[in-house]
Design a protein around this motif. Structure first.
Motif, PDB file in Angstrom:
ATOM      1  N   VAL A  33      11.133 -31.805 -11.667  1.00 39.61           N
ATOM      2  CA  VAL A  33      12.458 -31.260 -11.411  1.00 39.61           C
ATOM      3  C   VAL A  33      11.066 -29.470 -11.132  1.00 39.61           C
ATOM      4  CG1 VAL A  33      11.481 -30.670 -14.169  1.00 39.61           C
ATOM      5  CG2 VAL A  33      13.537 -29.991 -13.196  1.00 39.61           C
ATOM      6  N   GLY A  34      12.350 -29.029 -10.097  1.00 33.24           N
ATOM      7  CA  GLY A  34      11.419 -27.918  -9.844  1.00 33.24           C
ATOM      8  C   GLY A  34      12.758 -26.597 -10.095  1.00 33.24           C
ATOM      9  N   GLY A  35      11.882 -25.502  -8.949  1.00 39.49           N
ATOM     10  CA  GLY A  35      12.934 -24.801  -9.239  1.00 39.49           C
ATOM     11  C   GLY A  35      14.173 -23.885  -8.612  1.00 39.49           C
ATOM     12  N   ALA A  36      14.283 -23.086  -8.896  1.00 40.69           N
ATOM     13  CA  ALA A  36      16.321 -22.551  -8.549  1.00 40.69           C
ATOM     14  C   ALA A  36      15.758 -21.587  -7.026  1.00 40.69           C
ATOM     15  CB  ALA A  36      17.005 -22.381  -9.081  1.00 40.69           C
ATOM     16  N   GLY A  37      14.603 -21.374  -6.954  1.00 40.25           N
ATOM     17  CA  GLY A  37      13.719 -19.960  -6.202  1.00 40.25           C
ATOM     18  C   GLY A  37      13.937 -20.763  -4.332  1.00 40.25           C
ATOM     19  N   SER A  38      13.847 -21.784  -4.118  1.00 36.56           N
ATOM     20  CA  SER A  38      13.937 -22.055  -3.392  1.00 36.56           C
ATOM     21  C   SER A  38      15.720 -23.113  -2.556  1.00 36.56           C
ATOM     22  CB  SER A  38      13.197 -24.065  -3.089  1.00 36.56           C
ATOM     23  OG  SER A  38      13.766 -24.801  -3.337  1.00 36.56           O
ATOM     24  N   LEU A  39      15.890 -22.464  -3.095  1.00 38.80           N
ATOM     25  CA  LEU A  39      17.233 -22.574  -3.028  1.00 38.80           C
ATOM     26  C   LEU A  39      18.205 -21.588  -2.105  1.00 38.80           C
ATOM     27  CD1 LEU A  39      19.676 -23.684  -6.424  1.00 38.80           C
ATOM     28  CD2 LEU A  39      18.651 -25.126  -3.660  1.00 38.80           C
ATOM     29  N   GLU A  40      18.457 -21.866  -0.286  1.00 42.47           N
ATOM     30  CA  GLU A  40      19.539 -21.009   0.163  1.00 42.47           C
ATOM     31  C   GLU A  40      20.543 -20.245  -0.350  1.00 42.47           C
ATOM     32  OE1 GLU A  40      19.992 -22.693   4.432  1.00 42.47           O
ATOM     33  OE2 GLU A  40      17.594 -22.945   4.296  1.00 42.47           O
ATOM     34  N   ILE A  41      20.625 -19.103  -0.345  1.00 37.01           N
ATOM     35  CA  ILE A  41      22.520 -17.907  -0.570  1.00 37.01           C
ATOM     36  C   ILE A  41      22.671 -17.778   0.393  1.00 37.01           C
ATOM     37  CG2 ILE A  41      20.700 -18.073  -3.193  1.00 37.01           C
ATOM     38  CD1 ILE A  41      20.211 -15.267  -2.022  1.00 37.01           C
ATOM     39  N   ALA A  42      22.036 -17.832   1.443  1.00 36.28           N
ATOM     40  CA  ALA A  42      22.424 -17.590   3.131  1.00 36.28           C
ATOM     41  C   ALA A  42      21.150 -18.381   4.383  1.00 36.28           C
ATOM     42  CB  ALA A  42      22.178 -15.728   3.079  1.00 36.28           C
ATOM     43  N   PRO A  43      21.740 -18.495   5.554  1.00 38.93           N
ATOM     44  CA  PRO A  43      20.889 -19.270   6.000  1.00 38.93           C
ATOM     45  C   PRO A  43      19.731 -18.834   6.353  1.00 38.93           C
ATOM     46  CG  PRO A  43      23.087 -19.417   6.961  1.00 38.93           C
ATOM     47  CD  PRO A  43      23.481 -18.057   5.896  1.00 38.93           C
ATOM     48  N   GLY A  44      19.143 -19.855   5.922  1.00 37.07           N
ATOM     49  CA  GLY A  44      16.916 -18.863   6.392  1.00 37.07           C
ATOM     50  C   GLY A  44      16.578 -18.319   4.837  1.00 37.07           C
ATOM     51  N   VAL A  45      17.421 -17.252   4.225  1.00 34.33           N
ATOM     52  CA  VAL A  45      17.942 -16.887   3.367  1.00 34.33           C
ATOM     53  C   VAL A  45      17.185 -17.747   1.340  1.00 34.33           C
ATOM     54  CG1 VAL A  45      17.886 -15.132   1.338  1.00 34.33           C
ATOM     55  CG2 VAL A  45      17.831 -15.073   4.600  1.00 34.33           C
ATOM     56  N   GLN A  46      15.870 -17.609   1.074  1.00 27.06           N
ATOM     57  CA  GLN A  46      15.813 -18.433  -0.143  1.00 27.06           C
ATOM     58  C   GLN A  46      16.071 -17.598  -1.230  1.00 27.06           C
ATOM     59  OE1 GLN A  46      12.804 -20.722   0.189  1.00 27.06           O
ATOM     60  NE2 GLN A  46      13.402 -22.503   1.377  1.00 27.06           N
ATOM     61  N   LEU A  47      16.222 -17.848  -2.218  1.00 29.09           N
ATOM     62  CA  LEU A  47      16.886 -17.018  -3.501  1.00 29.09           C
ATOM     63  C   LEU A  47      15.472 -16.199  -3.500  1.00 29.09           C
ATOM     64  CD1 LEU A  47      18.465 -15.586  -6.045  1.00 29.09           C
ATOM     65  CD2 LEU A  47      17.510 -17.478  -7.346  1.00 29.09           C
ATOM     66  N   VAL A  48      13.727 -16.750  -3.999  1.00 25.95           N
ATOM     67  CA  VAL A  48      12.897 -16.817  -4.043  1.00 25.95           C
ATOM     68  C   VAL A  48      12.410 -15.489  -3.582  1.00 25.95           C
ATOM     69  CG1 VAL A  48      11.641 -18.418  -2.911  1.00 25.95           C
ATOM     70  CG2 VAL A  48      10.568 -17.018  -4.843  1.00 25.95           C
ATOM     71  N   ASP A  49      12.911 -15.392  -2.267  1.00 29.78           N
ATOM     72  CA  ASP A  49      12.516 -14.359  -1.583  1.00 29.78           C
ATOM     73  C   ASP A  49      13.463 -13.372  -1.237  1.00 29.78           C
ATOM     74  OD1 ASP A  49      10.494 -15.425  -0.256  1.00 29.78           O
ATOM     75  OD2 ASP A  49      11.786 -16.418   1.512  1.00 29.78           O
ATOM     76  N   THR A  50      14.316 -12.350  -1.870  1.00 31.76           N
ATOM     77  CA  THR A  50      15.304 -12.475  -1.870  1.00 31.76           C
ATOM     78  C   THR A  50      14.677 -10.609  -2.769  1.00 31.76           C
ATOM     79  OG1 THR A  50      16.269 -12.833  -4.228  1.00 31.76           O
ATOM     80  CG2 THR A  50      17.586 -13.186  -1.999  1.00 31.76           C
ATOM     81  N   PRO A  51      14.862  -9.701  -2.846  1.00 34.12           N
ATOM     82  CA  PRO A  51      14.517  -8.414  -3.797  1.00 34.12           C
ATOM     83  C   PRO A  51      15.035  -8.458  -4.870  1.00 34.12           C
ATOM     84  CG  PRO A  51      16.010  -7.451  -1.521  1.00 34.12           C
ATOM     85  CD  PRO A  51      16.118  -8.968  -1.716  1.00 34.12           C
ATOM     86  N   GLN A  52      16.708  -9.410  -5.175  1.00 33.10           N
ATOM     87  CA  GLN A  52      16.618  -9.405  -6.927  1.00 33.10           C
ATOM     88  C   GLN A  52      16.207 -10.086  -6.958  1.00 33.10           C
ATOM     89  OE1 GLN A  52      19.176  -9.811  -4.140  1.00 33.10           O
ATOM     90  NE2 GLN A  52      19.819  -7.583  -3.628  1.00 33.10           N
ATOM     91  N   PHE A  53      15.302 -10.974  -6.854  1.00 24.64           N
ATOM     92  CA  PHE A  53      14.703 -12.066  -7.546  1.00 24.64           C
ATOM     93  C   PHE A  53      13.376 -11.997  -8.799  1.00 24.64           C
ATOM     94  CE2 PHE A  53      12.039 -15.821  -8.833  1.00 24.64           C
ATOM     95  CZ  PHE A  53      12.453 -16.711  -8.999  1.00 24.64           C
ATOM     96  N   PRO A  54      13.317 -11.972 -10.517  1.00 24.95           N
ATOM     97  CA  PRO A  54      13.411 -11.240 -10.972  1.00 24.95           C
ATOM     98  C   PRO A  54      11.666 -11.380 -10.603  1.00 24.95           C
ATOM     99  CG  PRO A  54      14.845 -12.925 -12.033  1.00 24.95           C
ATOM    100  CD  PRO A  54      14.674 -13.226 -10.137  1.00 24.95           C
ATOM    101  N   ALA A  55      10.461 -10.232 -11.638  1.00 26.86           N
ATOM    102  CA  ALA A  55       8.925 -10.384 -10.332  1.00 26.86           C
ATOM    103  C   ALA A  55       8.216 -11.498 -11.805  1.00 26.86           C
ATOM    104  CB  ALA A  55       8.630  -8.644 -10.754  1.00 26.86           C
ATOM    105  N   GLU A  56       8.617 -11.323 -13.050  1.00 32.72           N
ATOM    106  CA  GLU A  56       8.011 -12.154 -13.918  1.00 32.72           C
ATOM    107  C   GLU A  56       8.470 -14.046 -13.266  1.00 32.72           C
ATOM    108  OE1 GLU A  56      12.172 -11.010 -15.534  1.00 32.72           O
ATOM    109  OE2 GLU A  56      10.583 -10.454 -14.300  1.00 32.72           O
ATOM    110  N   TYR A  57       8.815 -14.563 -13.497  1.00 32.19           N
ATOM    111  CA  TYR A  57       9.078 -16.062 -12.326  1.00 32.19           C
ATOM    112  C   TYR A  57       8.792 -15.928 -11.030  1.00 32.19           C
ATOM    113  CZ  TYR A  57      12.150 -15.985 -17.180  1.00 32.19           C
ATOM    114  OH  TYR A  57      12.578 -15.574 -17.626  1.00 32.19           O
ATOM    115  N   LYS A  58       8.684 -15.085 -10.003  1.00 34.21           N
ATOM    116  CA  LYS A  58       7.993 -15.441  -8.925  1.00 34.21           C
ATOM    117  C   LYS A  58       7.130 -16.558  -8.439  1.00 34.21           C
ATOM    118  CE  LYS A  58       8.100 -12.722  -4.376  1.00 34.21           C
ATOM    119  NZ  LYS A  58       9.429 -12.024  -3.475  1.00 34.21           N
ATOM    120  N   GLN A  59       6.256 -15.781  -8.827  1.00 41.72           N
ATOM    121  CA  GLN A  59       4.912 -16.822  -8.632  1.00 41.72           C
ATOM    122  C   GLN A  59       5.143 -18.722  -8.763  1.00 41.72           C
ATOM    123  OE1 GLN A  59       1.927 -15.892  -6.738  1.00 41.72           O
ATOM    124  NE2 GLN A  59       3.599 -14.314  -6.518  1.00 41.72           N
TER     125      GLN A  59
END
Length: 217
Positions: free
Chosen positions: A106-132
């Motif tokens: 079981v991993g995380g949702a950050g690697s899911l794509e929310i647009a073609p070629g864009v993963q959730l973890v790479d968006t500006p809105q992603f919470p900094a405390e969970y990014k690493q």
């Protein structure tokens, strides 16, 4: 089945433990602190083990049908990125060393794509405390995708999956692969109880061998 559950005393792992036992599986719960496992069950064996110690895990895993990895190096851990990768790779190698073919993670949702070629973890809105932690889970998924010996599966939860989601065990979920699953209100969420159901369904049905999948309402 006889399964080894690593991280059985955590938020996710404890619910996965309950679900596995309710389905009649024999579970070896591997935790750093055995006293943290409060469940008592005739099909449960609790063993002390450290996810970072490959040799120790290798000795504990033989004879199991699958290894269930719910390891988390701790969201407040300043070294979460390195520690998550270290522990995850240790579990993966120990599984192979022990001759167990099936590994579910079981991993995380950050690697899911929310647009073609864009993963959730790479968006500006992603919470900094969970990014690493999210980056570590994303990078570990990429490591797993190169794994050819194990029959691995990686489950990404919905974007929202935390103790505040109180839907409980409904038994209902929808499945996606590399993109989040959204409901009518454009939310991607699931309870930890239903995440456990999806995880154990995959253990039993083997629909996503050497693949990632995600679930949400």
């Amino acid at each position: 089945m006889k399964v080894a559950l690593i991280g059985a005393s955590g938020f996710v792992g404890s619910h996965f433990l309950t679900e596995a036992l309710e389905r009649g599986h024999h579970v070896t719960a591997i935790v750093r602190h055995p006293e943290g496992v409060k469940v008592k069950h005739e099909n449960l064996t609790v063993k002390k083990g450290d996810a970072y110690n490959e040799e120790e895990l290798t000795a504990l895993l033989p004879g199991h049908d699958a290894v269930l990895n719910t390891f988390n190096s701790g969201w407040t851990n300043p070294n979460i990125y390195d520690d998550f990768l270290k522990g995850s790779k240790s579990i993966q190698q120990a599984t192979k060393n022990a001759g167990v073919k099936r590994l579910l993670v079981v991993g995380g949702a950050g690697s899911l794509e929310i647009a073609p070629g864009v993963q959730l973890v790479d968006t500006p809105q992603f919470p900094a405390e969970y990014k690493q932690g999210a980056l570590a889970a994303r990078d570990y998924l990429n490591i797993l995708r190169k794994e050819e010996e194990l029959e691995w599966t990686f489950l990404s939860p919905a974007i929202l999956m935390h103790p505040g989601i109180t839907d409980g065990r409904t038994g209902k979920y929808r499945i996606g692969t590399d993109q989040p699953v959204f409901n009518y209100a454009k939310e991607s969420k699931i309870s930890v109880e239903d995440l456990a159901i999806a995880f154990m369904d995959e253990l039993e049905n083997k629909k996503f061998i050497r693949k990632r999948f995600t679930v949400a309402y």
